[in-house]
Design a protein around this motif. Structure first.
Motif, PDB file in Angstrom:
ATOM      1  N   ASP A   9      16.994 -24.650 -35.866  1.00  0.00           N
ATOM      2  CA  ASP A   9      17.459 -24.056 -34.609  1.00  0.00           C
ATOM      3  C   ASP A   9      17.225 -25.019 -33.442  1.00  0.00           C
ATOM      4  OD1 ASP A   9      18.540 -21.773 -33.122  1.00  0.00           O
ATOM      5  OD2 ASP A   9      16.506 -21.583 -32.313  1.00  0.00           O
ATOM      6  N   VAL A  10      16.047 -25.633 -33.400  1.00  0.00           N
ATOM      7  CA  VAL A  10      15.744 -26.615 -32.352  1.00  0.00           C
ATOM      8  C   VAL A  10      16.691 -27.813 -32.470  1.00  0.00           C
ATOM      9  CG1 VAL A  10      14.012 -28.265 -31.529  1.00  0.00           C
ATOM     10  CG2 VAL A  10      13.347 -25.917 -32.044  1.00  0.00           C
ATOM     11  N   ALA A  11      16.906 -28.292 -33.691  1.00  0.00           N
ATOM     12  CA  ALA A  11      17.807 -29.429 -33.898  1.00  0.00           C
ATOM     13  C   ALA A  11      19.218 -29.103 -33.419  1.00  0.00           C
ATOM     14  CB  ALA A  11      17.820 -29.835 -35.370  1.00  0.00           C
ATOM     15  N   ARG A  41      17.060 -37.368 -34.991  1.00  0.00           N
ATOM     16  CA  ARG A  41      17.660 -38.384 -34.121  1.00  0.00           C
ATOM     17  C   ARG A  41      18.290 -37.610 -32.978  1.00  0.00           C
ATOM     18  NH1 ARG A  41      18.706 -43.135 -34.197  1.00  0.00           N
ATOM     19  NH2 ARG A  41      20.959 -43.087 -34.031  1.00  0.00           N
ATOM     20  N   VAL A  42      17.737 -37.819 -31.790  1.00  0.00           N
ATOM     21  CA  VAL A  42      18.115 -36.975 -30.667  1.00  0.00           C
ATOM     22  C   VAL A  42      18.272 -37.804 -29.390  1.00  0.00           C
ATOM     23  CG1 VAL A  42      15.695 -36.397 -30.154  1.00  0.00           C
ATOM     24  CG2 VAL A  42      17.490 -34.838 -29.440  1.00  0.00           C
ATOM     25  N   ALA A  43      19.218 -37.394 -28.561  1.00  0.00           N
ATOM     26  CA  ALA A  43      19.414 -38.032 -27.258  1.00  0.00           C
ATOM     27  C   ALA A  43      18.571 -37.295 -26.227  1.00  0.00           C
ATOM     28  CB  ALA A  43      20.886 -37.984 -26.859  1.00  0.00           C
ATOM     29  N   LYS A  44      18.009 -38.058 -25.302  1.00  0.00           N
ATOM     30  CA  LYS A  44      17.222 -37.468 -24.223  1.00  0.00           C
ATOM     31  C   LYS A  44      18.168 -37.070 -23.096  1.00  0.00           C
ATOM     32  CE  LYS A  44      13.049 -38.367 -21.610  1.00  0.00           C
ATOM     33  NZ  LYS A  44      11.961 -39.301 -21.377  1.00  0.00           N
ATOM     34  N   ARG A  63      20.402 -42.448 -28.920  1.00  0.00           N
ATOM     35  CA  ARG A  63      19.602 -41.523 -29.716  1.00  0.00           C
ATOM     36  C   ARG A  63      18.288 -42.179 -30.113  1.00  0.00           C
ATOM     37  NH1 ARG A  63      21.649 -36.789 -31.235  1.00  0.00           N
ATOM     38  NH2 ARG A  63      23.832 -36.435 -30.814  1.00  0.00           N
ATOM     39  N   ASN A  64      17.206 -41.412 -29.948  1.00  0.00           N
ATOM     40  CA  ASN A  64      15.871 -41.855 -30.343  1.00  0.00           C
ATOM     41  C   ASN A  64      15.491 -41.146 -31.635  1.00  0.00           C
ATOM     42  OD1 ASN A  64      15.654 -43.307 -27.880  1.00  0.00           O
ATOM     43  ND2 ASN A  64      15.048 -41.435 -26.842  1.00  0.00           N
ATOM     44  N   THR A  65      14.669 -41.783 -32.446  1.00  0.00           N
ATOM     45  CA  THR A  65      14.161 -41.158 -33.664  1.00  0.00           C
ATOM     46  C   THR A  65      12.787 -40.582 -33.349  1.00  0.00           C
ATOM     47  OG1 THR A  65      15.375 -42.747 -35.018  1.00  0.00           O
ATOM     48  CG2 THR A  65      13.594 -41.511 -36.094  1.00  0.00           C
ATOM     49  N   VAL A  66      12.656 -39.290 -33.592  1.00  0.00           N
ATOM     50  CA  VAL A  66      11.436 -38.577 -33.228  1.00  0.00           C
ATOM     51  C   VAL A  66      10.866 -37.882 -34.457  1.00  0.00           C
ATOM     52  CG1 VAL A  66      10.456 -36.782 -31.734  1.00  0.00           C
ATOM     53  CG2 VAL A  66      12.377 -38.181 -30.910  1.00  0.00           C
TER      54      VAL A  66
END
Length: 195
Positions: free
Chosen positions: A72-74, A110-113, A119-122
């Motif tokens: 859900d967060v993703a 892998r998400v954009a701020k 995209r950063n890997t978190v």
């Protein structure tokens, strides 16, 4: 407010408390935060810890609930998720006594701020406390960026911390042990919060 990593900190108006990692900054001191969230960021890195009071998902079995919330967060972050592991947590090691079960999930996104293209890997570590008697799932999430895109607005601060720039003088990055301390110390002080 910046924390020292040893004292219990009141959460949700004193209804809960937990020991937060050192150098944690309360985001509500900087901007508005949703009523069902407490958000803390590291003073020198892009790490964060988010504590959320969520609606209990009756239709999701306990063993699938952590993955449900992770996905859900993703989806809300438009991120590419990868679950690495999900395991049941021994509740004897947890201060919160009102839970029916607790689950630990490790994953990666892998998400954009903000609205950036980069995209950063978190690494995402989350613990889910299930409290069906209060119709609540409590999610505690540790966001730990491991690859910062050079095109991300985060890259300047990350490079500075890694190369000995101004950010490197204080605030060691948080570890999984810091997160475990927050999770294990999290406790309910005022059940009326669920009313």
């Amino acid at each position: 407010m910046t924390t020292n990593g040893t004292q219990s900190h009141p959460l949700f108006g004193g209804s809960f408390s937990a020991v937060l990692p050192p150098d944690a900054i309360d985001v509500s001191d900087l901007r508005e935060v949703a009523d069902n969230q407490e958000v803390f960021v590291h003073s020198r890195t892009d790490q964060s810890i988010i504590i959320e009071l969520l609606e209990h998902q009756d239709q999701v079995p306990d063993q699938d609930a952590a993955r449900y919330h992770f996905d859900d967060v993703a989806a809300s972050n438009e991120a590419s998720p990868e679950v690495l592991s999900v395991e049941l947590v021994d509740t004897e090691q947890i201060a919160l006594q009102e839970l029916s079960s607790a689950w630990f999930l490790s994953g990666r996104q892998r998400v954009a701020k903000f609205a950036e293209q980069a995209r950063n890997t978190v690494n995402i570590h989350l613990v889910l406390f299930r409290l069906p008697q209060y119709s609540t799932d409590i999610l505690i999430t540790f966001n730990d960026p491991i690859v910062i895109s050079p095109l991300s607005s985060s890259s300047t601060g990350a490079e500075s911390a890694q190369t000995g720039g101004p950010s490197a003088n204080s605030g060691q990055p948080w570890t999984l042990e810091h997160f475990r301390t927050t999770v294990q110390s999290f406790q309910l002080l005022e059940p009326a919060v669920f009313s």
